[in-house]
Design an enzyme around this catalytic site. Structure first.
Site, PDB file in Angstrom:
ATOM      1  N   PRO A  18      37.050  -2.178 -24.662  1.00  0.00           N
ATOM      2  CG  PRO A  18      34.646  -1.869 -24.268  1.00  0.00           C
ATOM      3  CD  PRO A  18      35.818  -2.739 -24.454  1.00  0.00           C
ATOM      4  CD  GLN A  87      32.038   0.296 -24.746  1.00  0.00           C
ATOM      5  OE1 GLN A  87      32.504   1.058 -24.203  1.00  0.00           O
ATOM      6  NE2 GLN A  87      31.632  -0.762 -24.455  1.00  0.00           N
ATOM      7  CB  CYS A 116      29.508   2.080 -17.836  1.00  0.00           C
ATOM      8  SG  CYS A 116      30.545   3.198 -16.942  1.00  0.00           S
ATOM      9  CE  LYS A 155      33.290  -4.700 -21.572  1.00  0.00           C
ATOM     10  NZ  LYS A 155      33.238  -3.783 -20.320  1.00  0.00           N
ATOM     11  CG  ASN A 214      35.630  -7.844 -20.061  1.00  0.00           C
ATOM     12  OD1 ASN A 214      34.969  -7.167 -19.291  1.00  0.00           O
ATOM     13  ND2 ASN A 214      36.825  -7.813 -20.410  1.00  0.00           N
ATOM     14  NE  ARG A 243      41.033  -5.287 -14.479  1.00  0.00           N
ATOM     15  CZ  ARG A 243      40.549  -5.875 -13.194  1.00  0.00           C
ATOM     16  NH1 ARG A 243      40.850  -5.651 -12.025  1.00  0.00           N
ATOM     17  NH2 ARG A 243      40.043  -6.926 -13.650  1.00  0.00           N
TER      18      ARG A 243
HETATM   19  C1  FNR Z   1      36.951   0.160 -18.204  1.00  0.00           C
HETATM   20  N1  FNR Z   1      35.994  -0.689 -18.652  1.00  0.00           N
HETATM   21  C2  FNR Z   1      35.292   0.011 -19.736  1.00  0.00           C
HETATM   22  N2  FNR Z   1      34.360  -0.869 -20.320  1.00  0.00           N
HETATM   23  C3  FNR Z   1      33.728  -0.644 -21.392  1.00  0.00           C
HETATM   24  O1  FNR Z   1      32.714  -1.217 -21.717  1.00  0.00           O
HETATM   25  N3  FNR Z   1      33.790   0.610 -21.856  1.00  0.00           N
HETATM   26  C4  FNR Z   1      34.604   1.493 -21.165  1.00  0.00           C
HETATM   27  O2  FNR Z   1      34.904   2.584 -21.920  1.00  0.00           O
HETATM   28  C5  FNR Z   1      35.331   0.882 -20.111  1.00  0.00           C
HETATM   29  N4  FNR Z   1      36.525   1.885 -19.639  1.00  0.00           N
HETATM   30  C6  FNR Z   1      37.439   1.478 -18.864  1.00  0.00           C
HETATM   31  C7  FNR Z   1      38.266   2.108 -18.414  1.00  0.00           C
HETATM   32  C8  FNR Z   1      39.376   1.553 -17.701  1.00  0.00           C
HETATM   33  C9  FNR Z   1      40.622   2.297 -17.061  1.00  0.00           C
HETATM   34  C10 FNR Z   1      39.149   0.388 -16.984  1.00  0.00           C
HETATM   35  C11 FNR Z   1      40.230  -0.283 -16.127  1.00  0.00           C
HETATM   36  C12 FNR Z   1      37.920  -0.320 -17.225  1.00  0.00           C
HETATM   37  C13 FNR Z   1      35.780  -1.920 -18.210  1.00  0.00           C
HETATM   38  C14 FNR Z   1      36.724  -2.921 -19.092  1.00  0.00           C
HETATM   39  O3  FNR Z   1      36.493  -3.058 -20.535  1.00  0.00           O
HETATM   40  C15 FNR Z   1      36.480  -4.519 -18.234  1.00  0.00           C
HETATM   41  O4  FNR Z   1      34.975  -4.893 -18.264  1.00  0.00           O
HETATM   42  C16 FNR Z   1      37.141  -4.553 -16.897  1.00  0.00           C
HETATM   43  O5  FNR Z   1      38.219  -4.108 -16.667  1.00  0.00           O
HETATM   44  C17 FNR Z   1      37.137  -6.104 -16.570  1.00  0.00           C
HETATM   45  O6  FNR Z   1      38.059  -6.536 -17.662  1.00  0.00           O
HETATM   46  P1  FNR Z   1      39.579  -7.016 -17.247  1.00  0.00           P
HETATM   47  O7  FNR Z   1      40.206  -5.666 -16.820  1.00  0.00           O
HETATM   48  O8  FNR Z   1      39.561  -8.027 -15.997  1.00  0.00           O
HETATM   49  O9  FNR Z   1      40.203  -7.656 -18.464  1.00  0.00           O
END
Ligand code: FNR
Length: 484
Positions: A18, A87, A116, A155, A214, A243
């Site tokens: 998400p 979500q 978050c 999550k 994650n 990302r």
């Molecule tokens: C996020 N992340 C995030 N997590 C979540 O549970 N709901 C969300 O809406 C969001 N929104 C969001 C926006 C943006 C622009 C980023 C970069 C990240 C966090 C994301 O899902 C994840 O947990 C983290 O980025 C770590 O995972 P990666 O990036 O290392 O694969």
């Protein structure tokens, strides 16, 4: 307990995480094209979702959840129905259940975000704030698991110690969730901090529900084979990628990533095809372009103020025009079908005319509805009754007003309920030859007065009542000038 009936499973899956602003329909569809098994939508807040109406958008072939201001909060389609997880951000079990019920038939699963760390989320008791409130977590998840027929997941981030984290995950497991995603960082840690594979691994070994690892985008995941490396490092069932997928959604492609140029073109096609908002499209493209934002294309993208200009920046103008024309043609043909059905509708007893309400034609504070109400009071009729319908195709409105047991409506559709009601009031007033309250009515009123005198003469002085009169331009009762 409700049995989960969908095929959604969480073993050995590559999952699009998400992501607010990123996880809208075009990105999810693109990730699926490249090989993602499951896609999560961006986090949507329960209170906002509860204001939304579910609307089938026949032009786009989507299901839209639309806020009262007309903004599409969540758009989904048949293609992703068996693999999209919705979500939400919530701090309240009943609200969470109401949202889940609203969307459950259009999605494959329901997720609660408990990771978050942003203030807008935590100050409402949502997101990472839930991590220090296990009773609230239990109540939200149990209510969801028992109340919806789709798998429920959540999550989380890790807690200060491994022991505390495992204890919380065990408590979550008891609620009956289908899987748990662990972002391997603490709530105060930022993306550049190393992801703690050892903690995710310890959790994977301690519980029997699928664990989704994650947090590996920065340190581990550059291409598809890295997803498996991260899974093994964490002993998890599946891997959720955020990302790395935002930078290049073809990270899910088994044969290796595609060039950004190709990926961005495919993304833009979905964005145009599904009428994605240009600001959101621009944001996602900027995330992909990253270092190249300073080049000529990047500068053009930066300056773009519409989807058309975005397409121009990527030399996709002809695609934009062809797709827009196709969508417009579909809209027109559906409208024509609608009109046709409307013409054959069983409302032959309704008096219709093509009229619209234009506020500029009226003095401040004066409206046709007011004129009609005042006339009904004066004539001792019951108050006018308005019944309004919304057309799912384009979310336009049409209203029928009942006055003295006769129904009236405009044949035209309006942008709002208020405008539709005013139009039906005009249809009624005009049919009955009554003043509508318009600025220029003073002059018309003299004409009406003359016509009325003629009418009175024609009827040998017998004065017809308005209720008995249902033909357009009949002028009896037009002396009601006080209302305007
Ligand atoms: C996020 N992340 C995030 N997590 C979540 O549970 N709901 C969300 O809406 C969001 N929104 C969001 C926006 C943006 C622009 C980023 C970069 C990240 C966090 C994301 O899902 C994840 O947990 C983290 O980025 C770590 O995972 P990666 O990036 O290392 O694969």
């Amino acid at each position: 307990m409700t049995v989960n009936t969908t095929p959604l499973a969480f073993k050995n899956k590559a999952i699009l995480a998400p992501m607010v602003r990123v996880g809208t329909l075009p990105m999810r569809l693109l990730a699926l094209d490249y090989g993602a098994d499951i896609v999560y939508c961006e986090e949507l807040i329960d209170i906002k979702m509860l204001q939304c109406k579910r609307i089938v958008n026949e032009v786009l072939g989507t299901v839209d959840f639309v806020a009262p201001n007309g903004r599409v909060v969540f758009r989904t389609c048949e293609r992703e129905r068996d693999c999209v997880v919705f979500q939400m951000g919530t701090a309240d079990a009943e609200r969470a259940l109401a949202v889940a019920k609203l969307v459950e038939n259009d999605v494959a699963g329901i997720d609660v975000n408990m990771g978050c760390p942003k203030e807008y989320s935590t100050k409402g008791g949502m997101g990472a704030a839930l991590l220090s409130n296990p009773d609230k977590i239990e109540s939200i998840l149990t209510t969801l698991v028992n109340g919806v027929c789709k798998p429920v997941t959540c999550k989380i981030r890790i807690l200060p110690s491994k022991k505390e984290t495992i204890s919380l995950v065990k408590k979550i497991e008891e609620t009956g969730v289908a899987a748990i995603a662990i972002h391997g960082r603490k709530k105060e840690e930022r993306p550049q901090h190393p992801v703690r594979c050892d903690v995710i691994k310890a959790i994977s070994e301690a519980v029997s529900i699928p664990v989704i690892a994650n947090g590996g985008s920065h340190d581990f995941i550059k291409e598809h084979s890295d997803i498996e490396t991260f899974r093994q490092a964490t002993a998890a069932s599946s891997v959720m990628v955020a990302r790395a997928a935002m930078w290049n959604p073809s990270v899910f492609r088994k044969e290796g990533p595609q060039t950004l140029k190709d990926v961005m073109q495919e993304y833009i096609k979905y964005a145009v095809r599904y009428d994605n908002h240009y600001t959101n499209t621009k944001y996602c493209l900027c995330q992909m372009l990253r270092e190249q934002l300073e080049n000529a294309q990047g500068k053009k993208l930066h300056a773009a103020q519409s989807m058309q200009e975005i397409c121009e920046a990527f030399e996709m103008s002809s695609f934009y025009h062809e797709t827009s024309a196709l969508l417009e043609a579909k809209k027109v043909s559906l409208e024509a079908k609608d009109q046709d059905e409307d013409d054959h509708a069983e409302d032959a007893d309704v008096i219709k005319m093509a009229v619209r309400f234009d506020k500029r034609e009226y003095p401040p504070q004066i409206t046709p509805k007011m004129c009609l109400l005042e006339w009904c009071r004066k004539e001792k009729h019951p108050q006018p009754v308005y019944e309004t319908i919304e057309r799912p195709l384009d979310r336009l409105f049409r209203s029928v007003v009942t006055v003295a047991e006769q129904k009236y409506r405009s044949t035209l559709w309006e942008k709002s309920k208020k405008l539709a009601e005013q139009a039906s009031a005009i249809a009624c007033l005009r049919t009955l030859g009554l003043p509508e309250g318009k600025r220029d009515e003073e002059a018309n009123h003299l004409v009406n007065k003359r016509k009325r005198q003629d009418g009175e003469c024609l009827n040998n002085g017998e004065y017809l009542t308005e209720a008995a009169c249902k033909k357009p331009h009949f002028v009896s009762g037009a002396s009601n000038s006080s209302v305007s």
